[in-house]
Design an enzyme around this catalytic site. Structure first.
Site, PDB file in Angstrom:
ATOM      1  N   ALA A  66      -4.661   7.336  -4.385  1.00 26.65           N
ATOM      2  CA  ALA A  66      -3.302   6.856  -4.647  1.00 26.65           C
ATOM      3  C   ALA A  66      -3.403   5.358  -4.934  1.00 26.65           C
ATOM      4  O   ALA A  66      -3.243   4.520  -4.044  1.00 26.65           O
ATOM      5  CB  ALA A  66      -2.407   7.129  -3.445  1.00 26.65           C
ATOM      6  N   SER A  98       0.847  -1.189   0.000  1.00 24.50           N
ATOM      7  CA  SER A  98       0.000   0.000   0.000  1.00 24.50           C
ATOM      8  C   SER A  98       0.882   1.238   0.000  1.00 24.50           C
ATOM      9  O   SER A  98       2.067   1.166  -0.340  1.00 24.50           O
ATOM     10  CB  SER A  98      -0.931  -0.029   1.214  1.00 24.50           C
ATOM     11  OG  SER A  98      -1.936   0.953   1.093  1.00 24.50           O
ATOM     12  N   ASN A  99       0.346   2.374   0.349  1.00 22.12           N
ATOM     13  CA  ASN A  99       1.125   3.615   0.405  1.00 22.12           C
ATOM     14  C   ASN A  99       0.576   4.499   1.512  1.00 22.12           C
ATOM     15  O   ASN A  99      -0.399   4.148   2.173  1.00 22.12           O
ATOM     16  CB  ASN A  99       1.105   4.311  -0.955  1.00 22.12           C
ATOM     17  CG  ASN A  99      -0.300   4.640  -1.390  1.00 22.12           C
ATOM     18  OD1 ASN A  99      -0.969   5.477  -0.794  1.00 22.12           O
ATOM     19  ND2 ASN A  99      -0.785   3.957  -2.419  1.00 22.12           N
ATOM     20  N   ASP A 100       1.201   5.669   1.668  1.00 25.63           N
ATOM     21  CA  ASP A 100       0.936   6.538   2.815  1.00 25.63           C
ATOM     22  C   ASP A 100      -0.259   7.478   2.655  1.00 25.63           C
ATOM     23  O   ASP A 100      -0.489   8.321   3.514  1.00 25.63           O
ATOM     24  CB  ASP A 100       2.160   7.440   3.036  1.00 25.63           C
ATOM     25  CG  ASP A 100       3.088   6.852   4.060  1.00 25.63           C
ATOM     26  OD1 ASP A 100       2.664   5.923   4.766  1.00 25.63           O
ATOM     27  OD2 ASP A 100       4.228   7.339   4.152  1.00 25.63           O
ATOM     28  N   SER A 101      -0.992   7.371   1.569  1.00 28.38           N
ATOM     29  CA  SER A 101      -2.088   8.333   1.339  1.00 28.38           C
ATOM     30  C   SER A 101      -3.071   8.327   2.511  1.00 28.38           C
ATOM     31  O   SER A 101      -3.511   7.268   2.963  1.00 28.38           O
ATOM     32  CB  SER A 101      -2.812   7.955   0.046  1.00 28.38           C
ATOM     33  OG  SER A 101      -4.014   8.673  -0.044  1.00 28.38           O
TER      34      SER A 101
END
Ligand code: CTP
Length: 224
Positions: free
Chosen positions: A94, A27-30
């Site tokens: 994102a 995943s990512n930090d959004s």
């Protein structure tokens, strides 16, 4: 305040999760803040808003309808299903660019030595919806860039046949305030100075309304 006629906005927000096994994911930090602020701003202007979002820790504004998803594939399915009845897409999510080629059904066990993870590209939702639109529908994307920012964003604007793009930098992720740049196809870059994400969102929604009211080159080229 004079209001435009109510429009239907499809807005996406937050990260997606691409599961490796039942308990692990990419995943990512959004944080989803920008997309949720856009949804609140559009609702505040009297529009109908459908917000498709990945896993986030924030609540939508009152009156914003939501669909909660996990993976890019789920976000694509929800957006495809919603798109025909919408006027404007703002793709602030994102979305993960890659997902594991397979998700293990049971938790992967540790093994000695290195281990490789095979990834496959996800579908570019923005590009898919832009391709599959009525001439009247407006498509706005985001670009997150840490180098050659304007050039890369311009390539995304052209490549995905967008009406406009919002350029932001990695510092924006998770922050309360943001400064972004805005480019409409065929025009010059405009810098929107740092302000709260809600104020920025209000400016972007008004810009989207104005753009929707104009005849568009992409709409002409998309018509049969
Ligand atoms: N996007 C999308 N589906 C994907 C990947 C991205 O709809 N599978 C959308 C994002 O929501 C954003 C725009 O495409 O509106 C640009 O996303 P960004 O991450 O900046 O760029 P990418 O196109 O993924 O390219 P790169 O990561 O190489 O910069």
């Amino acid at each position: 305040m004079r209001r435009n006629r109510p429009l239907r906005f499809l807005i996406t927000a937050g990260p997606t999760r691409e599961y490796i096994d039942p308990v692990r994911f990419i995943s990512n930090d959004s944080s989803g803040k920008m997309g949720f602020a856009l949804a609140a701003a559009a609702k505040g202007r009297g529009h109908r808003v459908m917000l498709v979002h990945g896993p986030v820790a924030i609540q939508p504004a009152r009156g914003v309808r939501t669909i909660s998803v996990l993976s890019a594939a789920e976000m694509l399915a929800a957006c495809r299903q919603q798109w025909p009845r919408q006027n404007i897409l703002i793709m602030a999510a994102a979305v993960a660019d890659y997902a594991p080629t397979r998700t293990a059904r049971t938790k992967l066990k540790k093994q000695p030595g290195p281990r490789a993870l095979r990834l496959k590209p996800t579908v570019d939702i923005l590009e898919a919806l832009s391709r599959d639109r009525r001439p009247e529908q407006l498509v706005i994307g985001f670009a997150l860039e840490d180098r050659n920012a304007r050039r890369n964003a311009e390539a995304k604007l052209r490549g995905k046949r967008l009406d406009a793009i919002v350029l932001n930098r990695p510092e924006t992720i998770g922050s309360e305030r943001a400064s972004v740049e805005w480019l409409v196809t065929g025009r010059a870059w405009e810098v929107l100075p740092a302000s709260s994400k809600l104020r920025l969102a209000q400016r972007l929604i008004r810009a989207a309304e104005a753009l929707y009211a104009e005849p568009r080159a992409s709409a002409e080229s998309a018509s049969p």
